[in-house]
Write a protein that holds these residues in place. Structure first.
Motif, short mmCIF file in Angstrom:
data_model
loop_
_atom_site.label_atom_id
_atom_site.label_comp_id
_atom_site.label_asym_id
_atom_site.label_seq_id
_atom_site.Cartn_x
_atom_site.Cartn_y
_atom_site.Cartn_z
N TYR A 1 -8.82 12.91 -9.79
CA TYR A 1 -8.51 11.59 -10.34
C TYR A 1 -7.02 11.30 -10.27
O TYR A 1 -6.61 10.19 -9.89
N TYR A 2 -6.20 12.27 -10.61
CA TYR A 2 -4.76 12.03 -10.59
C TYR A 2 -4.25 11.82 -9.16
O TYR A 2 -3.31 11.04 -8.94
N CYS A 3 -4.84 12.49 -8.18
CA CYS A 3 -4.49 12.21 -6.79
C CYS A 3 -4.86 10.77 -6.44
O CYS A 3 -4.07 10.04 -5.83
N GLY A 4 -6.07 10.36 -6.82
CA GLY A 4 -6.50 9.00 -6.55
C GLY A 4 -5.62 7.97 -7.22
O GLY A 4 -5.32 6.91 -6.64
N ARG A 5 -5.18 8.27 -8.42
CA ARG A 5 -4.31 7.33 -9.14
C ARG A 5 -2.96 7.17 -8.46
O ARG A 5 -2.43 6.06 -8.36
N MET A 6 -2.40 8.30 -7.99
CA MET A 6 -1.13 8.21 -7.25
C MET A 6 -1.29 7.36 -6.00
O MET A 6 -0.45 6.52 -5.69
N ALA A 7 -2.39 7.59 -5.28
CA ALA A 7 -2.62 6.84 -4.04
C ALA A 7 -2.80 5.35 -4.33
O ALA A 7 -2.30 4.50 -3.58
N ARG A 8 -3.51 5.05 -5.40
CA ARG A 8 -3.72 3.65 -5.77
C ARG A 8 -2.39 2.98 -6.11
O ARG A 8 -2.12 1.85 -5.70
N ASN A 9 -1.55 3.68 -6.85
CA ASN A 9 -0.25 3.12 -7.22
C ASN A 9 0.64 2.91 -6.01
O ASN A 9 1.56 2.08 -6.03
N ALA B 1 -10.20 5.93 -10.38
CA ALA B 1 -8.82 5.54 -10.04
C ALA B 1 -8.76 4.26 -9.21
O ALA B 1 -7.67 3.81 -8.86
N GLY B 2 -9.93 3.67 -8.88
CA GLY B 2 -9.94 2.46 -8.07
C GLY B 2 -9.65 2.74 -6.61
O GLY B 2 -9.07 1.89 -5.92
#
Length: 619
Positions: free
Chosen positions: A333-341, A491-492
């Motif tokens: 999830y945190y990887c996905g969140r970084m990518a989304r940002n 994470a979208g």
């Protein structure tokens, strides 16, 4: 991510149908708000929610066809029809002509749903490796309810919300609930490569494709290497298709390979995302940095903290529509969140590389145990085994203790030998579960499910191929794909799995077994083929994984310990787990071996959080 949902059933007013399908679709898009396409008939509805490149809907004369995912066809005639008329319209024609065989001509990561409201007929299918899930519930002779989210099904007025007690056992045994069962008594899931056909009140389930190994093909290494690298580039290119894409980067061979290939395919530094942990034995950031430097990627890192875990646990529980215990969903999830940002559209996941090319440590371990069977049976069964197993279990010289342990495991037949370290079996069913729950469940079911899955690939002669196919279900379809897809959904972020491209799958099926596991050398061909491309340190590193140091942090981080204790205390009232087991787990076992027993704390904590998020009524 989003998904697909719908039903065939009794007639409702048009306004009622629209309200029902809107509620179902709202459950699908609650984390990403993707566009929605909907078709409604008097006795049926179908909705696809996804970005336009992954969403296909066709409606004509009572026939509704919905497709979700990255999908294409290797059949040139069908692909021509797709290019001319669209994917859903072309599949509608194929269905009329070929029935369920129409699915076998599709490729990619997909879910297909066909509803004929006039003929009262439904056909459902998912891709051969099950990268996405599809739930369904029978409505009796009336029809069927289906969707890619169990939560979406529950918003339908005829959904059955009764909890499946067997699902609770299976969750603690497997750390997820293997298909075809679910946490709900009335809901089932399609298995990879399966179709469902409902017509005139009758439901048929079967496979529209059969995956078979060919263990007799011999080809020169340079030819294999050239084809493999070409397929990798093609698969990554097809997954990206002009989107802003990045990749997970754990520092292992799979993620490092994708980072390098993505850089080649796009002609610019790949955006890579790594998670670290400030805990001895859990952090692989060193290897991720080696790969990032080697390929000159645009690298991004985040160190997950215990405070992050406290904050994120309720979110993780909310996005999984069944109890799910793989703690590495949190770093994903945190990887996905970084990518989304960073404004990306897509992350590439390396899942599937181990299971296609022989990369899991247990493959080498089981090979070592299998050597015992090569000893002549009379010597093994009447002399060695009786003598060695008669030795005291934890006494005597170290060499004899090791010999006893080896023989004790080697004499357990496959596939059950792989479960000799199972956490729930170690505690014992009667120790963990309340008497009330034990009366409702079959404790033999996990072993039967394991045996049945292993025997499904009886055509494979080699041990490694049978273990690989076994893992396609339990490790990939039931565990890793849902983990990554749902964590990224939270994470979208969209995710794709280039290693399970149908052409790479076909390549692996024809790769000789000894090229996957050569003695105890894992992924032998894969690593040899990528020498000179990957850094030597990545090729030779020991496999570690993406584990969360939850048990270790429980010892030192008070807020984490408090939410774990509070959730397990609340779980006691559900009459699922024995209260004395919970007390002993927290007061004794956790202090004896934090990382080992911390896994059970995590499983029980996530079970309670799942109940709070999805099903607050007491069992």
């Amino acid at each position: 991510m989003s998904g697909i949902c719908g039903w065939l059933g009794a007639d409702h007013l048009a306004i009622e149908n629209q309200q029902i399908i809107d509620r179902m679709t709202g459950s699908l898009i609650r984390f990403d708000s993707n566009p929605v396409q909907t078709a409604v008939q008097g006795n049926a509805a179908l909705s696809v929610a996804a970005k336009t490149s992954h969403s296909h809907l066709y409606e004509k004369e009572g026939l509704l066809v919905g497709i979700w995912g990255r999908i294409k066809s290797r059949n040139t005639d069908l692909q021509t029809a797709i290019d001319a008329r669209g994917m859903a319209a072309a599949l509608a024609d194929q269905w009329k002509q070929k029935g369920r065989q129409a699915f076998s001509e599709l490729a990619g990561e997909f879910v297909c749903c066909i509803v004929d409201s006039h003929a009262r007929e439904v056909a459902l299918a998912i891709d051969p490796l099950g990268t996405h899930v599809l739930y369904y519930q029978s409505l009796g002779d009336d029809g069927i309810l289906f969707g890619t989210s169990a939560d979406a099904l529950l918003t339908h007025p005829r959904a059955n919300t009764e909890i499946n007690p067997q699902g609770l056992l299976n969750y603690l045994y497997f750390h997820m609930i293997p298909g075809p069962d679910t946490i709900y008594l009335a809901q089932k899931r399609l298995l990879p490569g399966e179709y469902l056909h409902f017509h005139d009140g009758h439901t048929e389930i079967g496979r529209y494709t059969q995956i078979r190994f060919d263990e007799d093909i011999k080809r020169p290494f340079p030819e294999l290497q050239q084809e493999f690298l070409s397929l990798l580039r093609k698969s990554v290119s097809e997954a990206v298709q002009g989107q802003k894409a990045g990749t997970f980067l754990s520092g292992g061979t799979d993620s490092s390979t994708l980072a390098g290939i993505l850089t080649e395919v796009t002609g610019e530094p790949a955006k890579t995302y790594s998670i670290g942990f400030e805990a001895t034995g859990y952090d692989e950031m060193h290897y991720a940095r080696i790969a990032a430097r080697h390929f000159a990627t645009d690298h991004h890192e985040y160190y997950v903290t215990p405070d992050d875990v406290v904050e994120t646990i309720p979110l993780i529980a909310s996005v999984f529509d069944q109890p799910f215990g793989n703690a590495s969903a949190l770093p994903a999830y945190y990887c996905g969140r970084m990518a989304r940002n960073d404004g990306l559209d897509l992350l590439l996941g390396g899942d599937g590389g181990d299971e296609l090319f022989g990369g899991n440590v247990r493959y080498a371990k089981q090979y070592i145990f299998s050597l015992y069977d090569k000893i002549p049976a009379p010597l093994r069964n009447y002399l060695l085994s009786p003598f060695i197993l008669s030795l005291p279990e934890n006494k005597g010289p170290k060499l004899l203790r090791k010999a006893r342990s080896y023989v004790a495991q080697a004499t357990v037949p496959m596939p059950h030998r792989m479960e000799t370290y199972n956490l729930l079996a170690h505690y014992g069913f009667e120790t963990v579960f309340s008497p009330e729950l034990l009366a409702k469940i079959d404790t033999a079911q996990p072993a039967l499910l394991i045996e049945r899955t292993y025997q499904d690939v009886s055509h494979a002669r080699s041990l490694i191929n049978r273990m690989l196919a076994f893992d396609w279900k339990f490790t990939l379809a039931d565990n890793d794909f849902p983990k990554v897809v749902q964590a990224c959904h939270l994470a979208g972020m969209e995710v794709a799995f280039p290693f399970v491209n149908d052409e790479i799958l076909a390549f692996s099926l024809a790769l000789p077994p000894e090229q996957k596991l050569k003695g105890t050398q894992l992924r032998y061909f894969f690593k040899q083929a990528l020498r000179g491309f990957l850094p030597d340190e990545i090729i030779t590193k020991q496999k570690q994984g993406f584990g969360l140091p939850f048990g270790v942090w429980l010892q030192t981080h008070r807020p984490l310990r408090e939410i774990a204790a509070d959730s397990l205390s609340d779980l006691k009232s559900r009459n699922i787990i024995r209260t004395d087991f919970i007390d002993q787990l927290l007061d004794q076992h956790l202090h004896e071996h934090a990382s080992y027993h911390g896994t059970m704390v995590w499983l029980l904590m996530m079970l309670e959080y799942w109940f709070k998020q999805h099903h607050p009524i007491k069992v």
